[in-house]
Design a protein around this motif. Structure first.
Motif, PDB file in Angstrom:
ATOM      1  N   PRO A 147      -1.557 -12.506  -1.383  1.00 21.34           N
ATOM      2  CA  PRO A 147       0.183 -12.430  -1.311  1.00 21.34           C
ATOM      3  C   PRO A 147       0.962 -11.358  -1.531  1.00 21.34           C
ATOM      4  O   PRO A 147       1.976 -11.297  -1.262  1.00 21.34           O
ATOM      5  N   ASN A 148       0.176 -10.243  -2.149  1.00 22.01           N
ATOM      6  CA  ASN A 148       1.052  -9.066  -2.218  1.00 22.01           C
ATOM      7  C   ASN A 148       1.462  -8.227  -0.855  1.00 22.01           C
ATOM      8  O   ASN A 148       1.941  -7.304  -0.853  1.00 22.01           O
ATOM      9  N   ASN A 149       0.640  -8.988   0.199  1.00 22.13           N
ATOM     10  CA  ASN A 149       0.745  -8.275   1.594  1.00 22.13           C
ATOM     11  C   ASN A 149       1.355  -9.480   2.492  1.00 22.13           C
ATOM     12  O   ASN A 149       0.989 -10.561   2.153  1.00 22.13           O
ATOM     13  N   ALA A 150       2.120  -9.242   3.533  1.00 19.58           N
ATOM     14  CA  ALA A 150       2.577 -10.302   4.140  1.00 19.58           C
ATOM     15  C   ALA A 150       1.131 -10.613   5.076  1.00 19.58           C
ATOM     16  O   ALA A 150       0.520 -10.204   5.519  1.00 19.58           O
ATOM     17  N   LEU A 151       1.267 -11.947   5.347  1.00 21.07           N
ATOM     18  CA  LEU A 151       0.327 -12.872   6.123  1.00 21.07           C
ATOM     19  C   LEU A 151       1.027 -12.915   7.549  1.00 21.07           C
ATOM     20  O   LEU A 151       1.947 -13.657   7.862  1.00 21.07           O
ATOM     21  N   ASN A 152       0.402 -12.432   8.649  1.00 25.21           N
ATOM     22  CA  ASN A 152       0.709 -12.467  10.060  1.00 25.21           C
ATOM     23  C   ASN A 152      -0.304 -13.227  10.892  1.00 25.21           C
ATOM     24  O   ASN A 152      -1.395 -12.504  11.124  1.00 25.21           O
ATOM     25  N   LEU A 153       0.006 -14.512  11.411  1.00 16.47           N
ATOM     26  CA  LEU A 153      -0.971 -15.193  12.331  1.00 16.47           C
ATOM     27  C   LEU A 153      -0.621 -15.689  13.322  1.00 16.47           C
ATOM     28  O   LEU A 153       0.492 -16.091  13.663  1.00 16.47           O
TER      29      LEU A 153
END
Length: 322
Positions: A147-153
């Motif tokens: 969660p420290n990084n954005a999640l793009n799916l």
């Protein structure tokens, strides 16, 4: 939260005001006060509609270029006096496509939306049903999640595949206006492609959804995730082509080309080419014609007989007004 008043007869002076007056008709009638419970929409169950043109000024604001339902279910575990979040499941079901352009639907969860501590970990699994589009290397179907990084799916790989048809009006009109006279009715088409995304935390985490209100704004402002649409030209045959522009691009701020409405109220979107301010007269617009004022519960009050947009919502069984 109070949304408004509803009645099938009589006259409500101001349907969106808690304190209002009602003129009785000759017969008995039921007047209903409509409320919603905050907890019921805890995760944010919304119908999302997109305009897919490259700029606000060129959009017709029927918000039906691509429409899908996003439902969230939360698995919570009680630890002491605190409910903690163990799992989030998103379900994505396309509902309509009224566009010549092609589109690919993506989901972004901004970085630091969730907080992990003490060596806790998270992972996700994305399941797409009915699509023949190869997986996107930048959007793995399953992985660990930091969660420290954005999640793009990429969720719905190709809108035209999900809602096919020989024209660009899948579930955006009640009659076939390509025929003269119009041929009634055009049957609703279920999406060929659906998707589920499940995020699991190894150890339950503290998370307070009260800071998010999906309906505090009608352009996705109150969601804890960002739904967005990558748009390709009509001539592009698959999402391997070049993206022409992105609607509601993460990090770009408010985009009026997206609209979010409660799933549970069964929103009927405008038919092809019907301006949302005509279909739903409570919606206000700027001097330049951009919808900019969405009062609480506006989606419950479509145009009635005598108003310009009457007959202009999908599913009402009436011919389009224009």
């Amino acid at each position: 939260i109070f949304l408004g008043w509803a009645s099938d007869a009589g006259i409500i002076a101001d349907a969106s005001n808690k304190t209002t007056t009602f003129t009785m008709p000759a017969q008995d009638v039921t007047v209903t006060a409509i409320f919603r419970l905050e907890e019921f929409f805890d995760g944010g169950n919304v119908t999302v509609g997109f305009e897919d043109l490259p700029s606000v000024s060129k959009s017709d604001f029927d918000y039906n270029d691509f429409i899908l339902d996003i439902s969230t279910s939360l698995k919570k575990i009680t630890e002491g006096n605190e409910e903690k979040l163990k799992e989030i499941k998103f379900t994505f079901i396309p509902k309509a496509r009224g566009a010549g352009n092609n589109g690919s639907f993506w989901l972004n969860i901004p970085k630091n939306t969730f907080q992990l501590s003490g060596g806790n970990t998270a992972s996700y699994v994305l399941s797409i049903t009915g699509s023949s589009i190869p997986a996107d290397p930048s959007s793995p179907m399953s992985s660990s999640y930091n969660p420290n990084n954005a999640l793009n799916l990429r969720i719905i790989p190709w809108a035209r595949e999900a809602l096919p048809g020989t024209h660009n009006h899948t579930n955006t009109w009640d009659f076939d206006y390509g025929k003269n006279p119009p041929r009634p009715p055009v049957a609703f088409v279920n999406s060929v492609v659906t998707a589920e995304l499940t995020i699991v935390f190894a150890e339950p985490i503290s998370f307070d959804f009260s800071g998010y209100d999906p309906f505090s704004g009608m352009h996705g402002e109150g969601l804890f995730y960002i739904p967005y649409l990558k748009v390709y030209s009509e001539s592009t045959g698959s999402p391997s082509g070049s993206v022409t522009h992105i609607v509601n691009e993460p990090g770009k701020g408010l985009d009026r080309r997206i609209i979010t409405v409660p799933i549970e109220d069964g929103w009927k979107w405008p038919e092809e080419g019907i301006f949302i301010c005509d279909a739903y007269p409570q919606v206000g617009k700027s001097p330049s014609g951009i919808p900019n004022n969405f009062p609480s519960g506006w989606w419950l009050y479509p145009a009635v007989s005598g108003q310009k947009g009457y007959g202009g919502i999908y599913g009402d069984g009436l011919p389009k007004p224009y």
